[in-house]
Every structure is written in structure tokens, then in C-alpha cells.
Scaffold this motif. Structure first.
Motif, PDB file in Angstrom:
ATOM      1  N   LYS A  14     -31.950  65.745  18.625  1.00 18.89           N
ATOM      2  CA  LYS A  14     -32.085  64.460  19.344  1.00 18.89           C
ATOM      3  C   LYS A  14     -31.595  63.321  18.456  1.00 18.89           C
ATOM      4  O   LYS A  14     -30.928  62.397  18.904  1.00 18.89           O
ATOM      5  N   HIS A  39     -44.512  71.169   4.620  1.00 17.62           N
ATOM      6  CA  HIS A  39     -45.854  70.995   4.046  1.00 17.62           C
ATOM      7  C   HIS A  39     -45.817  70.342   2.660  1.00 17.62           C
ATOM      8  O   HIS A  39     -46.865  70.088   2.072  1.00 17.62           O
ATOM      9  N   ARG A  51     -44.261  67.726  10.519  1.00 16.71           N
ATOM     10  CA  ARG A  51     -43.201  68.192  11.427  1.00 16.71           C
ATOM     11  C   ARG A  51     -41.977  67.334  11.217  1.00 16.71           C
ATOM     12  O   ARG A  51     -42.092  66.145  10.938  1.00 16.71           O
ATOM     13  N   MET A  52     -40.800  67.967  11.354  1.00 18.47           N
ATOM     14  CA  MET A  52     -39.589  67.162  11.322  1.00 18.47           C
ATOM     15  C   MET A  52     -39.118  66.950  12.762  1.00 18.47           C
ATOM     16  O   MET A  52     -39.506  67.736  13.624  1.00 18.47           O
ATOM     17  N   PRO A  53     -38.345  65.930  13.076  1.00 23.71           N
ATOM     18  CA  PRO A  53     -37.622  65.029  12.188  1.00 23.71           C
ATOM     19  C   PRO A  53     -38.473  63.843  11.718  1.00 23.71           C
ATOM     20  O   PRO A  53     -39.509  63.525  12.310  1.00 23.71           O
ATOM     21  N   GLU A  70     -42.084  61.413  14.421  1.00 19.45           N
ATOM     22  CA  GLU A  70     -42.086  61.605  15.878  1.00 19.45           C
ATOM     23  C   GLU A  70     -40.718  61.209  16.450  1.00 19.45           C
ATOM     24  O   GLU A  70     -40.297  60.037  16.386  1.00 19.45           O
ATOM     25  N   SER A  71     -40.047  62.206  17.029  1.00 19.41           N
ATOM     26  CA  SER A  71     -38.666  62.000  17.478  1.00 19.41           C
ATOM     27  C   SER A  71     -38.540  60.883  18.514  1.00 19.41           C
ATOM     28  O   SER A  71     -37.551  60.146  18.506  1.00 19.41           O
TER      29      SER A  71
HETATM   30  N1  LIG Z   1     -43.712  65.823  18.539  1.00 24.80           N
HETATM   31  C1  LIG Z   1     -42.852  66.097  17.418  1.00 24.80           C
HETATM   32  C2  LIG Z   1     -42.570  67.559  17.336  1.00 24.80           C
HETATM   33  C3  LIG Z   1     -41.798  67.905  16.096  1.00 24.80           C
HETATM   34  C4  LIG Z   1     -41.766  69.403  15.873  1.00 24.80           C
HETATM   35  O1  LIG Z   1     -42.523  70.172  16.487  1.00 24.80           O
HETATM   36  N2  LIG Z   1     -40.887  69.817  14.972  1.00 24.80           N
HETATM   37  C5  LIG Z   1     -40.799  71.229  14.628  1.00 24.80           C
HETATM   38  C6  LIG Z   1     -39.375  71.708  14.677  1.00 24.80           C
HETATM   39  S1  LIG Z   1     -38.688  71.519  16.303  1.00 24.80           S
HETATM   40  C7  LIG Z   1     -41.343  71.448  13.241  1.00 24.80           C
HETATM   41  O2  LIG Z   1     -41.180  70.616  12.371  1.00 24.80           O
HETATM   42  N3  LIG Z   1     -41.993  72.600  13.036  1.00 24.80           N
HETATM   43  C8  LIG Z   1     -42.566  72.971  11.783  1.00 24.80           C
HETATM   44  C9  LIG Z   1     -43.841  73.748  11.938  1.00 24.80           C
HETATM   45  O3  LIG Z   1     -44.159  74.153  13.070  1.00 24.80           O
HETATM   46  O4  LIG Z   1     -44.526  73.947  10.952  1.00 24.80           O
HETATM   47  C10 LIG Z   1     -41.550  65.292  17.569  1.00 24.80           C
HETATM   48  O5  LIG Z   1     -41.127  65.096  18.718  1.00 24.80           O
HETATM   49  O6  LIG Z   1     -40.986  64.869  16.549  1.00 24.80           O
END
Ligand SMILES: N[C@@H](CCC(=O)N[C@@H](CS)C(=O)NCC(=O)O)C(=O)O
Length: 221
Positions: A14, A39, A51-53, A70-71
Motif C-alpha cells: 500500500k 519485535h 507490525r510493519m509498515p 498503521e498503514s
Molecule cells: N493494521 C496493520 C496491520 C499490519 C500487519 O499486520 N502487518 C503484518 C504484515 S502484512 C506484520 O507486520 N506481521 C508481523 C507479525 O505478524 O508478527 C496495518 O494496517 O498497518
């Protein structure tokens, strides 16, 4: 120069798409979520949810640095910063926000869970059916909306950029494009934009390889 803390996944794309669309200068800082980099304390300082991004802009709205996680919030920030794809007029802005939140709170989590249970080592039919059915329902909502508009919120916007990467894997969820023709028209239209091609190509092969590996594991189970 904006630092984008990124790994090739729909939520990451995104932001690369938006940065390519706006031409704002950026550099990628990899966050290998497979290796647990989300982490690390340095990353958590930017993104407390792990969580990224996430982004770091040395020139925030008041000239001071700003970090954002938060994207959806990142897209809103970049839209305001660039003055593009996120209208200032209240009615048009609300229309964009409705679809942006629809993606962040609905399509993203549901499609994410559907993919998770598809590749889960133990097959749990109830969970798989629940998330696949809900994702399919959301495709129906999108398809209906796109019968009346070229893009989800009227003009092309951050809402399209949020939704499009999450629909890229529609075949994996057994979504038949013939069933959702307005979605399919929009999917091809958005996907043909140069900036979308460029942003969505970043790390695509690594992502595809992970998917292939999960499919191999599913097949050999
Ligand atoms: N609500 C968050 C969701 C971000 C998210 O879930 N990112 C995933 C990759 S798509 C992540 O970092 N996952 C790492 C994990 O689950 O530990 C956003 O929209 O930025």
C-alpha cells in the motif's frame, strides 16, 4: 527522505504504491517479519504494535521528525503531505475514509485470516469457511460499489491503493472474477498504473516464493 520500514506483503505495498504515485523521495528499511525483526526494540520504538509498515519522516508537519505506524494512518499522512489522492473537501474526504477503514478493518483482516487458515497445518473447516465466506461477501460489496463509480471513492485515491494489494491474491481464495465483473475491471485498471506496477513489484518474487513454499507444505501434508 522518508524511511519506509517495509517487508513485501499487501500492507507494505500500500505504501510503496503511494510513494511511487506521489514521487515523494523514500528509502526502504527491511523488516524481515519471517525472522522476527518486527519485535526488535528499535522497530518497536517506531511501531509499538510490532507490525510493519511504519514510516519515519525527518520533516513532519511542523518541520520536526515524525514516526507513524498503521498503514491507513500512513496513507492519510502521505496524502496530506503530497496534497494528492486524499481530498481536503469534507464530503470527498469522508468518502475516501469510509473505504480506507473498510479495507483496514474489514477486507484486510478477513482476507488475512482466510489465507492463514488455508495454510494452517491443521485443517479447521469452520474457521476456513467463516473467513473465506466473509471475504467473498466483501468482494460482493466492492463489486456493487464499483458498478456506479470508476474508483471506490469516486476519483482514484488512497482507498484504491489500500484495497488493491489485498485483492491481488483473489485467485488463491477461489474468487471467480466473472462473478465480480466490476471488481475485475477496477482491478485491471488500477493494476495497469505505472506507479502501482512499480510499487507492487518491490519484493514480489520473495513474497511469491513464500506463497509457493506454503502451497508446497499444504500439498505435501
Ligand atoms: N493494521 C496493520 C496491520 C499490519 C500487519 O499486520 N502487518 C503484518 C504484515 S502484512 C506484520 O507486520 N506481521 C508481523 C507479525 O505478524 O508478527 C496495518 O494496517 O498497518
Amino acid at each position: 527522505m522518508i524511511d519506509l520500514h517495509f517487508w513485501p506483503t499487501p500492507n507494505g505495498w500500500k505504501i510503496t504504491i503511494m510513494l511511487e504515485e506521489t514521487g515523494l523521495p523514500y528509502r526502504l528499511v527491511p523488516v524481515d517479519i519471517g525472522a522476527g525483526a518486527q519485535h526488535a526494540p528499535e522497530f518497536r520504538a517506531l511501531s509499538p504494535n510490532g507490525r510493519m509498515p511504519a514510516i519515519h519522516d525527518p520533516e513532519g508537519p511542523d518541520g520536526a521528525p515524525i514516526s507513524i505506524f498503521e498503514s491507513g494512518a500512513i496513507l492519510q499522512y502521505l496524502g496530506d503531505k503530497a496534497g494528492r489522492f486524499y481530498p481536503a473537501e469534507r464530503r470527498a474526504r469522508t468518502r475516501v475514509e469510509q473505504w480506507l477503514f473498510w479495507q483496514c478493518a474489514g477486507l484486510g483482516p478477513m482476507a488475512g485470516q482466510a489465507a492463514h487458515f488455508r495454510y494452517h497445518e491443521e485443517r479447521i473447516d469452520y474457521a476456513l469457511d467463516r473467513y473465506v465466506n466473509e471475504t467473498r461477501r466483501l468482494y460482493g460489496v466492492l463489486d456493487k460499489a464499483l458498478a456506479d463509480t470508476e474508483y471506490v471513492a469516486g476519483d482514484y485515491s488512497i482507498a484504491d491503493m489500500a484495497i488493491w494489494p489485498w485483492t491481488r491474491g483473489y485467485k488463491g481464495l477461489a474468487i471467480d472474477p466473472a462473478e465480480f465483473p466490476n471488481f475485475h475491471r477496477w482491478f485491471k485498471q488500477v493494476g495497469s498504473r505505472d506507479a502501482v506496477r512499480a510499487g507492487a513489484a518491490i519484493g514480489k518474487e520473495a513474497f511469491a516464493e513464500r506463497q509457493r513454499e506454503m502451497i508446497r507444505q499444504e500439498v505435501t501434508r
